[in-house]
Write a protein that holds these residues in place. Structure first.
Motif, mmCIF file in Angstrom:
data_model
loop_
_atom_site.group_PDB
_atom_site.id
_atom_site.type_symbol
_atom_site.label_atom_id
_atom_site.label_comp_id
_atom_site.label_asym_id
_atom_site.label_seq_id
_atom_site.Cartn_x
_atom_site.Cartn_y
_atom_site.Cartn_z
ATOM 1 N N GLY A 138 1.014 -1.027 -0.050
ATOM 2 C CA GLY A 138 -0.015 0.002 0.021
ATOM 3 C C GLY A 138 0.813 1.097 0.108
ATOM 4 O O GLY A 138 1.825 1.400 -0.739
ATOM 5 N N LYS A 167 0.438 -12.131 -3.344
ATOM 6 C CA LYS A 167 -0.873 -11.121 -3.662
ATOM 7 C C LYS A 167 -1.688 -10.956 -2.513
ATOM 8 O O LYS A 167 -2.098 -9.953 -1.892
ATOM 9 N N ASP A 168 -2.286 -12.051 -2.124
ATOM 10 C CA ASP A 168 -3.139 -12.310 -1.157
ATOM 11 C C ASP A 168 -2.639 -11.735 0.235
ATOM 12 O O ASP A 168 -3.262 -11.111 1.004
ATOM 13 N N GLU A 178 -2.323 -4.696 3.633
ATOM 14 C CA GLU A 178 -2.612 -3.110 3.391
ATOM 15 C C GLU A 178 -4.021 -2.959 3.917
ATOM 16 O O GLU A 178 -4.480 -1.567 4.217
ATOM 17 N N LEU A 215 -12.523 -7.330 0.680
ATOM 18 C CA LEU A 215 -11.669 -8.104 -0.532
ATOM 19 C C LEU A 215 -12.788 -8.789 -1.627
ATOM 20 O O LEU A 215 -12.172 -9.499 -2.609
ATOM 21 N N ASN A 238 -0.184 -9.550 0.792
ATOM 22 C CA ASN A 238 0.013 -8.167 0.624
ATOM 23 C C ASN A 238 -1.387 -7.417 0.810
ATOM 24 O O ASN A 238 -1.160 -6.325 1.537
ATOM 25 N N GLU A 239 -2.363 -7.924 0.249
ATOM 26 C CA GLU A 239 -3.780 -7.261 0.350
ATOM 27 C C GLU A 239 -4.163 -7.269 1.750
ATOM 28 O O GLU A 239 -4.862 -6.330 2.455
#
Length: 250
Positions: A163, A177-178, A184, A201, A180-181
């Motif tokens: 982020g 990616k999961d 964030e 999400l 990191n989301e």
């Protein structure tokens, strides 16, 4: 009917091409020599500048950052070694070496709390508190430069962006990616719930739980079941302050 050029014409064309090629090479060589001369002049001026502003470079973080930018433009790395002209003139090689050692100490000491992933701003704050009696101020740019030199230690010790925040990783954990989301998403309040991850999400329950379990296994998350609503919180120290958990003498 179109006539083909004779042997003489072909030879003349080849000679002309050779002349143009030689001329192009001469022009390129002249430009290269001129650039080398300008670069040598710039480096000499940079050394004079460093001598004149030695104290400002060592004591003023903003000035030091601008000096590094000038060095980068002419291909000079004052941190390449703790020996040689720049180290003897400025002593910044030793300065960043010392910062690197202290950063490693802080990362190791806080690892039980954050799993080896710490907010860059939090790391800088802990570093400043540890160095509060030192004369040289430390900026975020200084921390980044010191961390960049820690890559020689192998995997880990790198800065990643999640982020709007920068996190310093001191363990070879690979985040997808999961992950990191979720990190964030946790930045706003320091924690997430399974329901929040699903809703915000648009994930299935299985996907949310799987990602959170992985973050727990890696030591990046902490479970909090002590709320009256009975909803489990997953706290992430790497995106929230740990100053209250770790003393300034860490």
């Amino acid at each position: 009917m179109r006539r083909r050029p004779g042997i003489g014409g072909l030879q003349n064309a080849a000679a002309a091409r050779d002349q143009y090629r030689a001329l192009g090479q001469n022009v390129a060589q002249i430009r290269t020599d001129l650039m080398k001369e300008q670069l040598a002049t710039f480096k000499s001026q940079l050394e004079d500048f460093a001598r004149k502003h030695k104290n400002d470079i060592r004591k003023n973080p903003a000035f030091r950052s601008q000096f590094h930018d000038m060095c980068t433009k002419v291909g000079v790395d004052p941190l390449a070694s703790n020996k040689g002209f720049w180290a003897e003139l400025l002593g910044i090689g030793d300065f960043y070496y010392e910062l690197g050692v202290q950063i490693v100490d802080i990362c190791l000491a806080t690892r039980p709390h954050n799993g080896g992933l710490i907010n860059l701003q939090e790391l800088c704050n802990l570093l400043r508190r540890r160095r509060k009696n030192d004369r040289e101020a430390v900026s975020e740019d200084d921390c980044l430069r010191a961390i960049s030199k820690l890559k020689v230690l192998g995997n880990g010790f790198e800065v990643i962006s999640v982020g709007k925040r920068k996190l310093v990783r001191s363990v070879p954990t690979e985040l997808n990616k999961d992950h990191n989301e979720i990190l964030e998403l946790a930045q706003s309040q320091g924690f997430v719930t399974v329901d929040e991850v699903e809703r915000r999400l648009s994930w299935t329950s299985g996907r949310a739980i799987d990602a959170l379990d992985t973050l727990l296994d890696e030591g990046l998350a902490m479970i909090d079941d002590g709320h009256k609503d009975g909803i489990r919180r997953y706290w992430f120290p790497c995106v929230s302050s740990i100053s209250t958990l770790v003393g300034a003498d860490t």
